[in-house]
Scaffold this motif. Structure first.
Motif, PDB file in Angstrom:
ATOM      1  N   ALA A 102       1.297  10.357   9.497  1.00  0.00           N
ATOM      2  CA  ALA A 102      -0.025   9.734   9.422  1.00  0.00           C
ATOM      3  C   ALA A 102      -0.714   9.732  10.777  1.00  0.00           C
ATOM      4  O   ALA A 102      -1.713   9.041  10.966  1.00  0.00           O
ATOM      5  CB  ALA A 102       0.102   8.307   8.896  1.00  0.00           C
ATOM      6  N   ASN A 121       0.841  -1.190   0.000  1.00  0.00           N
ATOM      7  CA  ASN A 121       0.000   0.000   0.000  1.00  0.00           C
ATOM      8  C   ASN A 121       0.874   1.236   0.000  1.00  0.00           C
ATOM      9  O   ASN A 121       2.059   1.188   0.298  1.00  0.00           O
ATOM     10  CB  ASN A 121      -0.931   0.018   1.217  1.00  0.00           C
ATOM     11  CG  ASN A 121      -2.197   0.822   0.982  1.00  0.00           C
ATOM     12  OD1 ASN A 121      -2.517   1.192  -0.133  1.00  0.00           O
ATOM     13  ND2 ASN A 121      -2.923   1.075   2.040  1.00  0.00           N
ATOM     14  N   GLU A 122       0.284   2.367  -0.284  1.00  0.00           N
ATOM     15  CA  GLU A 122       0.957   3.653  -0.225  1.00  0.00           C
ATOM     16  C   GLU A 122       0.819   4.221   1.184  1.00  0.00           C
ATOM     17  O   GLU A 122      -0.256   4.168   1.777  1.00  0.00           O
ATOM     18  CB  GLU A 122       0.306   4.610  -1.228  1.00  0.00           C
ATOM     19  CG  GLU A 122       0.866   5.996  -1.220  1.00  0.00           C
ATOM     20  CD  GLU A 122       0.177   6.918  -2.218  1.00  0.00           C
ATOM     21  OE1 GLU A 122       0.677   8.025  -2.426  1.00  0.00           O
ATOM     22  OE2 GLU A 122      -0.859   6.537  -2.789  1.00  0.00           O
ATOM     23  N   TYR A 123       1.906   4.742   1.723  1.00  0.00           N
ATOM     24  CA  TYR A 123       1.862   5.378   3.043  1.00  0.00           C
ATOM     25  C   TYR A 123       1.385   6.811   2.841  1.00  0.00           C
ATOM     26  O   TYR A 123       2.030   7.606   2.172  1.00  0.00           O
ATOM     27  CB  TYR A 123       3.249   5.367   3.691  1.00  0.00           C
ATOM     28  CG  TYR A 123       3.235   5.740   5.150  1.00  0.00           C
ATOM     29  CD1 TYR A 123       2.930   4.792   6.109  1.00  0.00           C
ATOM     30  CD2 TYR A 123       3.509   7.034   5.573  1.00  0.00           C
ATOM     31  CE1 TYR A 123       2.918   5.114   7.458  1.00  0.00           C
ATOM     32  CE2 TYR A 123       3.490   7.364   6.915  1.00  0.00           C
ATOM     33  CZ  TYR A 123       3.195   6.408   7.858  1.00  0.00           C
ATOM     34  OH  TYR A 123       3.168   6.719   9.184  1.00  0.00           O
ATOM     35  N   CYS A 124       0.237   7.141   3.398  1.00  0.00           N
ATOM     36  CA  CYS A 124      -0.369   8.455   3.198  1.00  0.00           C
ATOM     37  C   CYS A 124      -0.408   9.246   4.495  1.00  0.00           C
ATOM     38  O   CYS A 124      -0.481   8.671   5.577  1.00  0.00           O
ATOM     39  CB  CYS A 124      -1.802   8.300   2.696  1.00  0.00           C
ATOM     40  SG  CYS A 124      -1.917   7.530   1.089  1.00  0.00           S
ATOM     41  N   LYS A 167      -0.015  13.674   6.116  1.00  0.00           N
ATOM     42  CA  LYS A 167       0.245  15.086   5.906  1.00  0.00           C
ATOM     43  C   LYS A 167       1.738  15.280   5.689  1.00  0.00           C
ATOM     44  O   LYS A 167       2.552  14.772   6.452  1.00  0.00           O
ATOM     45  CB  LYS A 167      -0.220  15.877   7.131  1.00  0.00           C
ATOM     46  CG  LYS A 167      -0.083  17.362   6.996  1.00  0.00           C
ATOM     47  CD  LYS A 167      -0.670  18.056   8.217  1.00  0.00           C
ATOM     48  CE  LYS A 167      -0.582  19.563   8.081  1.00  0.00           C
ATOM     49  NZ  LYS A 167      -1.159  20.238   9.250  1.00  0.00           N
ATOM     50  N   GLN A 185      -3.965  11.980  10.136  1.00  0.00           N
ATOM     51  CA  GLN A 185      -4.636  11.573   8.903  1.00  0.00           C
ATOM     52  C   GLN A 185      -3.720  10.599   8.182  1.00  0.00           C
ATOM     53  O   GLN A 185      -2.517  10.657   8.308  1.00  0.00           O
ATOM     54  CB  GLN A 185      -4.938  12.786   8.034  1.00  0.00           C
ATOM     55  CG  GLN A 185      -3.733  13.642   7.738  1.00  0.00           C
ATOM     56  CD  GLN A 185      -4.124  14.965   7.103  1.00  0.00           C
ATOM     57  OE1 GLN A 185      -5.234  15.170   6.695  1.00  0.00           O
ATOM     58  NE2 GLN A 185      -3.173  15.884   7.040  1.00  0.00           N
ATOM     59  N   GLY A 186      -4.295   9.703   7.469  1.00  0.00           N
ATOM     60  CA  GLY A 186      -3.505   8.692   6.781  1.00  0.00           C
ATOM     61  C   GLY A 186      -4.401   7.565   6.332  1.00  0.00           C
ATOM     62  O   GLY A 186      -5.612   7.718   6.239  1.00  0.00           O
ATOM     63  N   ASN A 187      -3.828   6.431   6.081  1.00  0.00           N
ATOM     64  CA  ASN A 187      -4.612   5.268   5.676  1.00  0.00           C
ATOM     65  C   ASN A 187      -4.187   4.062   6.505  1.00  0.00           C
ATOM     66  O   ASN A 187      -3.465   4.184   7.490  1.00  0.00           O
ATOM     67  CB  ASN A 187      -4.481   5.014   4.168  1.00  0.00           C
ATOM     68  CG  ASN A 187      -3.064   4.716   3.735  1.00  0.00           C
ATOM     69  OD1 ASN A 187      -2.168   4.521   4.541  1.00  0.00           O
ATOM     70  ND2 ASN A 187      -2.846   4.666   2.440  1.00  0.00           N
ATOM     71  N   ARG A 204      -0.504   2.961   8.080  1.00  0.00           N
ATOM     72  CA  ARG A 204       0.118   3.430   9.329  1.00  0.00           C
ATOM     73  C   ARG A 204       0.071   2.375  10.426  1.00  0.00           C
ATOM     74  O   ARG A 204       0.772   2.469  11.419  1.00  0.00           O
ATOM     75  CB  ARG A 204      -0.517   4.729   9.809  1.00  0.00           C
ATOM     76  CG  ARG A 204      -1.906   4.584  10.346  1.00  0.00           C
ATOM     77  CD  ARG A 204      -2.428   5.928  10.773  1.00  0.00           C
ATOM     78  NE  ARG A 204      -3.802   5.857  11.220  1.00  0.00           N
ATOM     79  CZ  ARG A 204      -4.451   6.876  11.709  1.00  0.00           C
ATOM     80  NH1 ARG A 204      -3.864   8.043  11.809  1.00  0.00           N
ATOM     81  NH2 ARG A 204      -5.679   6.751  12.095  1.00  0.00           N
ATOM     82  N   ILE A 215       6.314  12.518   6.148  1.00  0.00           N
ATOM     83  CA  ILE A 215       4.898  12.214   5.997  1.00  0.00           C
ATOM     84  C   ILE A 215       4.409  11.749   7.362  1.00  0.00           C
ATOM     85  O   ILE A 215       4.914  10.759   7.898  1.00  0.00           O
ATOM     86  CB  ILE A 215       4.652  11.125   4.938  1.00  0.00           C
ATOM     87  CG1 ILE A 215       5.178  11.587   3.581  1.00  0.00           C
ATOM     88  CG2 ILE A 215       3.163  10.794   4.865  1.00  0.00           C
ATOM     89  CD1 ILE A 215       5.112  10.551   2.502  1.00  0.00           C
TER      90      ILE A 215
END
Length: 134
Positions: free
Chosen positions: A101, A61-64, A66, A104-106, A109, A99
């Protein structure tokens, strides 16, 4: 290949000229393809696992989160990820971005530390826009 320093890959862009549907160098741009499960482990707390097998070098997955100019100073720091390459900033200094998380994130994290990891983190650059030029 896992190393002590985070690997970095550069994905193709539309400027490349390859067929985006056939290009094997656009893994992150296609996103996660397998379902993930967030669960509570009695010793690690909340953590993450895959439901289906992911092929070698496949994307988990992508680490998302701020994007920050520096690490957070609160307890949420455990969700900070420092990008490998320092980027040229508006003041012409080269420093890494982070970044976070924590707020906010997915689901990524929740990936936990492992002494015997079966995957690794990789910084992926898609749009370059001369961010590495001096």
């Amino acid at each position: 290949v896992p190393t002590k320093q985070t690997a970095t890959s550069f994905e193709c862009t539309d400027d490349c000229g390859c067929d985006p549907r056939m290009c094997r160098n656009r893994l992150l741009q296609f996103g996660r393809q397998q379902p993930l499960c967030i669960f509570r482990d009695h010793s690690k707390g909340w953590t993450l696992r895959t439901i289906e097998e992911i092929m070698k070098r496949g994307l988990v997955n992508e680490y998302c989160g701020k994007v920050l100019l520096g690490p957070t100073k609160d307890a949420g720091k455990i969700y900070d990820f420092e990008l490998t390459y320092p980027l040229k900033r508006y003041d012409n200094t080269k420093r890494p971005l982070y970044i976070s998380a924590s707020g906010q994130g997915n689901e990524t994290r929740f990936a936990s530390h492992s002494c015997n990891p079966n995957c690794y983190m990789e910084t992926t650059v898609i749009g370059r826009d001369d961010i590495f030029n001096t």
